[in-house]
Motif scaffolding. Structure first.
Motif, PDB file in Angstrom:
ATOM      1  N   UNK A 119      11.722  14.581  -1.531  1.00  0.00           N
ATOM      2  CA  UNK A 119      10.356  14.416  -1.009  1.00  0.00           C
ATOM      3  C   UNK A 119      10.039  12.951  -0.722  1.00  0.00           C
ATOM      4  N   UNK A 120      10.062  12.103  -1.757  1.00  0.00           N
ATOM      5  CA  UNK A 120       9.551  10.745  -1.608  1.00  0.00           C
ATOM      6  C   UNK A 120      10.424   9.881  -0.700  1.00  0.00           C
ATOM      7  N   UNK A 121      11.700   9.837  -0.963  1.00  0.00           N
ATOM      8  CA  UNK A 121      12.558   8.956  -0.176  1.00  0.00           C
ATOM      9  C   UNK A 121      12.623   9.347   1.298  1.00  0.00           C
ATOM     10  N   UNK A 135       2.733  11.367  -4.165  1.00  0.00           N
ATOM     11  CA  UNK A 135       4.088  11.341  -4.749  1.00  0.00           C
ATOM     12  C   UNK A 135       4.403  10.054  -5.496  1.00  0.00           C
ATOM     13  N   UNK A 136       3.948   8.914  -4.984  1.00  0.00           N
ATOM     14  CA  UNK A 136       4.212   7.657  -5.676  1.00  0.00           C
ATOM     15  C   UNK A 136       3.473   7.615  -7.009  1.00  0.00           C
ATOM     16  N   UNK A 137       2.217   8.045  -7.009  1.00  0.00           N
ATOM     17  CA  UNK A 137       1.460   8.066  -8.265  1.00  0.00           C
ATOM     18  C   UNK A 137       2.152   8.957  -9.295  1.00  0.00           C
ATOM     19  N   UNK A 138       2.694  10.080  -8.841  1.00  0.00           N
ATOM     20  CA  UNK A 138       3.406  10.970  -9.744  1.00  0.00           C
ATOM     21  C   UNK A 138       4.677  10.317 -10.281  1.00  0.00           C
ATOM     22  N   UNK A 139       5.400   9.610  -9.430  1.00  0.00           N
ATOM     23  CA  UNK A 139       6.612   8.933  -9.886  1.00  0.00           C
ATOM     24  C   UNK A 139       6.291   7.848 -10.906  1.00  0.00           C
ATOM     25  N   UNK A 140       5.211   7.108 -10.686  1.00  0.00           N
ATOM     26  CA  UNK A 140       4.817   6.086 -11.661  1.00  0.00           C
ATOM     27  C   UNK A 140       4.473   6.726 -13.005  1.00  0.00           C
ATOM     28  N   UNK A 191      11.777   0.159  -8.513  1.00  0.00           N
ATOM     29  CA  UNK A 191      10.878   1.088  -7.828  1.00  0.00           C
ATOM     30  C   UNK A 191       9.420   0.671  -7.993  1.00  0.00           C
ATOM     31  N   UNK A 192       9.015   0.384  -9.235  1.00  0.00           N
ATOM     32  CA  UNK A 192       7.606   0.062  -9.492  1.00  0.00           C
ATOM     33  C   UNK A 192       7.171  -1.247  -8.842  1.00  0.00           C
TER      34      UNK A 192
END
Length: 208
Positions: A119-121, A135-140, A191-192
């Motif tokens: 999804x994200x990449x 998606x980024x908020x979820x990954x963090x 990533x962050x």
């Protein structure tokens, strides 16, 4: 700095790892200068500088250097931890519960990395910004969960300090754990601090 340097000074490098160096030093009863001296000083460069700068190659680097490596190393470390727990279970500093903690880490990471890969990449490769904030908020958020799992692993392994006379399997286990831990912290930092902010609005990044 790499996590192993902080580990030698008994400083937590996983959760709440964004506090200033001076505060971390104070908590350890050291001055910042003393902490740098104990840990060998800050290196010239670091994990971020070792990675490609452009987004596409950076994603490729994350996939090959970290995603594939984490999967391979966890597949090796989990049965090794089970063996050490089974053989040395009566030792005072046996890593009781370590295999269970590694299984939890593997399962969390597999879900996390699959979401990034599927999804994200792909959205990032398309230069997509409008559909990417969630998606980024979820990954963090999941990175914070991973940091807590790393704390569980450090605790189960007693800081990864080998007892005197540790066998080859125990030594290999903790050697592999140190590398896995260092890799995971570097992976999440890239990533962050580097990749995610390229696709976040300032307000979204500040609230993460």
């Amino acid at each position: 700095m790499r996590p192993s340097w902080f580990r030698r000074s008994a400083i937590n490098f996983c959760c709440a790892g964004d506090i200033p160096l001076r505060d971390a030093a104070a908590r350890a009863g050291l001055s910042p200068a003393d902490l740098l001296a104990r840990t060998g000083g800050a290196p010239a460069g670091g994990p971020v500088l070792e990675a490609p700068r452009e987004t596409g190659p950076l994603i490729d680097h994350l996939l090959s250097r970290y995603h594939e490596t984490h999967r391979r190393e966890l597949a090796f470390l989990i049965p090794l931890a089970e063996k050490v727990e089974r053989v040395h279970g009566d030792h005072p500093v046996a890593p009781s519960g370590l295999a269970r903690a590694l299984v939890a880490l593997r399962d969390e990471l597999e879900d996390h990395m699959t979401s990034e890969e599927q999804i994200l990449f792909p959205l990032m490769r398309q230069g997509q910004n409008t559909r990417i904030s969630h998606p980024i908020a979820q990954m963090r958020h999941e990175h914070a969960d991973t940091a807590r799992l790393l704390q569980d692993i450090e605790h189960a392994a007693h800081g990864m300090a080998l007892p005197e006379g540790a066998c080859g399997s125990w030594t290999a286990l903790y050697t592999g754990l140190r590398k896995l831990t260092d890799d995971l912290v570097a992976h999440m930092h890239i990533e962050n601090a580097v990749l995610f902010p390229r696709f976040e609005t300032p307000d979204a990044a500040a609230g993460a």
